[in-house]
Write a protein that holds these residues in place. Sequence first.
Motif, PDB file in Angstrom:
ATOM      1  N   GLU A  19       2.272 -14.174  -4.016  1.00  0.00           N
ATOM      2  CA  GLU A  19       1.543 -13.729  -5.206  1.00  0.00           C
ATOM      3  C   GLU A  19       1.268 -12.223  -5.156  1.00  0.00           C
ATOM      4  O   GLU A  19       1.444 -11.505  -6.154  1.00  0.00           O
ATOM      5  N   ILE A  20       0.866 -11.730  -3.982  1.00  0.00           N
ATOM      6  CA  ILE A  20       0.594 -10.294  -3.849  1.00  0.00           C
ATOM      7  C   ILE A  20       1.876  -9.487  -4.010  1.00  0.00           C
ATOM      8  O   ILE A  20       1.912  -8.476  -4.733  1.00  0.00           O
ATOM      9  N   ILE A  21       2.937  -9.909  -3.337  1.00  0.00           N
ATOM     10  CA  ILE A  21       4.216  -9.191  -3.430  1.00  0.00           C
ATOM     11  C   ILE A  21       4.687  -9.125  -4.877  1.00  0.00           C
ATOM     12  O   ILE A  21       5.079  -8.058  -5.372  1.00  0.00           O
ATOM     13  N   ASN A  22       4.651 -10.252  -5.557  1.00  0.00           N
ATOM     14  CA  ASN A  22       5.140 -10.283  -6.942  1.00  0.00           C
ATOM     15  C   ASN A  22       4.330  -9.363  -7.842  1.00  0.00           C
ATOM     16  O   ASN A  22       4.882  -8.700  -8.727  1.00  0.00           O
ATOM     17  N   PHE A  23       3.008  -9.293  -7.616  1.00  0.00           N
ATOM     18  CA  PHE A  23       2.192  -8.419  -8.455  1.00  0.00           C
ATOM     19  C   PHE A  23       2.422  -6.962  -8.122  1.00  0.00           C
ATOM     20  O   PHE A  23       2.671  -6.132  -9.009  1.00  0.00           O
ATOM     21  N   VAL A  24       2.347  -6.605  -6.841  1.00  0.00           N
ATOM     22  CA  VAL A  24       2.452  -5.200  -6.432  1.00  0.00           C
ATOM     23  C   VAL A  24       3.800  -4.607  -6.831  1.00  0.00           C
ATOM     24  O   VAL A  24       3.876  -3.457  -7.296  1.00  0.00           O
ATOM     25  N   LEU A  25       4.872  -5.372  -6.663  1.00  0.00           N
ATOM     26  CA  LEU A  25       6.209  -4.843  -6.914  1.00  0.00           C
ATOM     27  C   LEU A  25       6.666  -5.003  -8.359  1.00  0.00           C
ATOM     28  O   LEU A  25       7.733  -4.497  -8.727  1.00  0.00           O
ATOM     29  N   ASP A  26       5.860  -5.675  -9.188  1.00  0.00           N
ATOM     30  CA  ASP A  26       6.265  -5.885 -10.588  1.00  0.00           C
ATOM     31  C   ASP A  26       5.198  -5.340 -11.528  1.00  0.00           C
ATOM     32  O   ASP A  26       5.147  -4.144 -11.806  1.00  0.00           O
ATOM     33  N   LYS A  27       4.309  -6.161 -12.001  1.00  0.00           N
ATOM     34  CA  LYS A  27       3.330  -5.734 -12.997  1.00  0.00           C
ATOM     35  C   LYS A  27       2.379  -4.674 -12.458  1.00  0.00           C
ATOM     36  O   LYS A  27       1.866  -3.851 -13.220  1.00  0.00           O
ATOM     37  N   GLY A  28       2.150  -4.692 -11.155  1.00  0.00           N
ATOM     38  CA  GLY A  28       1.256  -3.716 -10.567  1.00  0.00           C
ATOM     39  C   GLY A  28       1.744  -2.289 -10.711  1.00  0.00           C
ATOM     40  O   GLY A  28       0.940  -1.344 -10.669  1.00  0.00           O
ATOM     41  N   LYS A  29       3.041  -2.093 -10.859  1.00  0.00           N
ATOM     42  CA  LYS A  29       3.582  -0.743 -11.004  1.00  0.00           C
ATOM     43  C   LYS A  29       3.024  -0.043 -12.249  1.00  0.00           C
ATOM     44  O   LYS A  29       3.019   1.184 -12.331  1.00  0.00           O
ATOM     45  N   ARG A  67       3.405  -0.292  -1.226  1.00  0.00           N
ATOM     46  CA  ARG A  67       4.527  -0.890  -0.527  1.00  0.00           C
ATOM     47  C   ARG A  67       4.069  -2.140   0.221  1.00  0.00           C
ATOM     48  O   ARG A  67       2.878  -2.424   0.280  1.00  0.00           O
ATOM     49  N   ILE A  68       5.023  -2.858   0.803  1.00  0.00           N
ATOM     50  CA  ILE A  68       4.713  -4.145   1.420  1.00  0.00           C
ATOM     51  C   ILE A  68       4.978  -4.123   2.921  1.00  0.00           C
ATOM     52  O   ILE A  68       6.062  -3.767   3.374  1.00  0.00           O
ATOM     53  N   HIS A  69       3.963  -4.498   3.659  1.00  0.00           N
ATOM     54  CA  HIS A  69       4.040  -4.683   5.108  1.00  0.00           C
ATOM     55  C   HIS A  69       3.703  -6.147   5.375  1.00  0.00           C
ATOM     56  O   HIS A  69       2.579  -6.585   5.120  1.00  0.00           O
ATOM     57  N   ILE A  70       4.672  -6.900   5.864  1.00  0.00           N
ATOM     58  CA  ILE A  70       4.429  -8.304   6.185  1.00  0.00           C
ATOM     59  C   ILE A  70       4.078  -8.439   7.656  1.00  0.00           C
ATOM     60  O   ILE A  70       4.826  -8.008   8.535  1.00  0.00           O
ATOM     61  N   ARG A  71       2.931  -9.051   7.903  1.00  0.00           N
ATOM     62  CA  ARG A  71       2.470  -9.343   9.267  1.00  0.00           C
ATOM     63  C   ARG A  71       2.778 -10.815   9.536  1.00  0.00           C
ATOM     64  O   ARG A  71       1.967 -11.694   9.253  1.00  0.00           O
ATOM     65  N   HIS A  72       3.962 -11.063  10.057  1.00  0.00           N
ATOM     66  CA  HIS A  72       4.434 -12.442  10.202  1.00  0.00           C
ATOM     67  C   HIS A  72       3.904 -13.094  11.469  1.00  0.00           C
ATOM     68  O   HIS A  72       4.065 -12.560  12.571  1.00  0.00           O
ATOM     69  N   GLU A  73       3.249 -14.238  11.296  1.00  0.00           N
ATOM     70  CA  GLU A  73       2.768 -15.021  12.429  1.00  0.00           C
ATOM     71  C   GLU A  73       3.892 -15.929  12.937  1.00  0.00           C
ATOM     72  O   GLU A  73       4.504 -16.676  12.164  1.00  0.00           O
ATOM     73  N   GLN A  74       4.131 -15.870  14.230  1.00  0.00           N
ATOM     74  CA  GLN A  74       5.224 -16.622  14.845  1.00  0.00           C
ATOM     75  C   GLN A  74       5.148 -18.110  14.523  1.00  0.00           C
ATOM     76  O   GLN A  74       6.183 -18.765  14.333  1.00  0.00           O
ATOM     77  N   ALA A  75       3.944 -18.654  14.451  1.00  0.00           N
ATOM     78  CA  ALA A  75       3.782 -20.095  14.251  1.00  0.00           C
ATOM     79  C   ALA A  75       3.997 -20.539  12.804  1.00  0.00           C
ATOM     80  O   ALA A  75       3.972 -21.734  12.525  1.00  0.00           O
ATOM     81  N   ASN A  76       4.210 -19.595  11.891  1.00  0.00           N
ATOM     82  CA  ASN A  76       4.472 -19.967  10.495  1.00  0.00           C
ATOM     83  C   ASN A  76       5.970 -20.169  10.322  1.00  0.00           C
ATOM     84  O   ASN A  76       6.718 -19.214  10.113  1.00  0.00           O
TER      85      ASN A  76
END
Length: 382
Positions: free
Chosen positions: A116-126, A134-143
Amino acid sequence: MKKFAIEGANILTPTGWLKNGTAVIKNGKFISIDKANSPKIPTIAAKGLLMLPGIVDIHGDAFERAIAPRPGVRFLLKMAIEENDRNLIAAGITTFFYSITDSYEPGLRSRDTAREIINFVLDKGKQSLKADSRIHIRHEQANTDNYSELCDWLKQGKIQLLSLNDHLPPAGDEYKLNRHLNSLRRRHKMTDVELQNLIQTALGNREKGLQQLEELVTLAHQHDIPLASHDDDTEAKVELSAKRRVSIAEFPATIELAAKSRDYGASVLMGAPNLIRGGSHVGWMSVEAAAKAGVIDCLCSDYHYPSLFHAPFKLSELGIMPLERAWKLVSAYPAKAAGIENSKGSNAAGCDADFLLIQPNNPYPSAIVSVYVAGKEVARYQ
C-alpha cells in the motif's frame, strides 16, 4: 523551469564554504556556483543566510507512527504519508527513503502495508509529496510468503535500497526474546499466546527464508540495487555481509565491527537520535564514540526526523569535526552510499537543486527559512 539565482548566501560546497556566493539554477539543477556577481536573471536575495545541501535520509521509519500511532489504531494512508512528508520538509530532509519493514507480522509491518505504501508513494503520492521520495525495503528473513512479489518489485525498479534483517531472537536467548516480544506488543493488540505462536511460526520459516534471502542478494546485484546489512553484532555476520557485497552496514554493534565493515568497503550508517540522546537505546556503540574513532560515514533519522538536522551541529559543538565535514554525513555520504551521488547530496553544478536556506547560529530545524527540491521552493518558514 526558468533560470534563476540565489545570491549572497554563504554556500556549503563539496570543497567547503563559499562566502557571499551565487548559485544559478535551471530546470531543477545547479548550473553554476560561484562568487556573487549579480546575474541578469531573476534573483533571490539570501545575504546573511547559510545555504546547505538538502538532507538525504536513507533509513527512516517514523512514518509508521503517522499510520498507526497506537496499537490497533490506524489512519488513512494518504493522510498519514502526506503528514509525514510535511514533517520531513520541516526537518530539512529533501530526499527520503521510506524504510518499510517487510515482516512476518500482520498489520503495520506486513506485506499488505508495504504494498500500500509503495503504490501510493510511487504513484498518486508524486502529485502531493514534496520530498523526493524513494523506497527502502527492510526485508525480514522469516517473511517467506509472496516471495515472487518481492522479486518483482526488485525487477521493476520499485525498490531503491534493500536491507537484510533478521530480528528473530536466537534459540535460548531469553533477553532478546523478551525484547522482541515487547517490540511486538507496541505494535499489536495480541495475547501472549498469539505472540508466541507468531514467533514460533516465523522461526519455522527461518531456513526457507535464508535461501530466499540469498536469491534476493543475487537479484539486487543484477539490478544495481544497493544492499544493507542490519545490526551486525558478530565478526561472522560482518564476514557474511562482505561475502554478500553489502554496501551499507546499518548500526553495527561495536567500533571494531564498524571498522571491519569499512575495511571491506561498506559505508557505516548510524542513527542521529543516538548522538542527540547521548547513546544507543539498545546499549550498542554510541555515534559520538564512532565519530571519534573515525568509523562512521552516514547518519540517518532512524525514528526521529529533527535529530538528523541537529546532528551535524552537535558533532561540531563537541569538537569532533567541523560543520562543513559533519554535514556530509547527512547529505553527500548517504547519497553516495545509496548510489545517487551524481544527483543528490551536494551544492554542485549538475546536481539537483535540493537545498536549505537557514539562519546562522541556530542548530535546530527552527533555523530553516526555506526548503527547495529540484529548484522549487516547497516550504518557507520565515
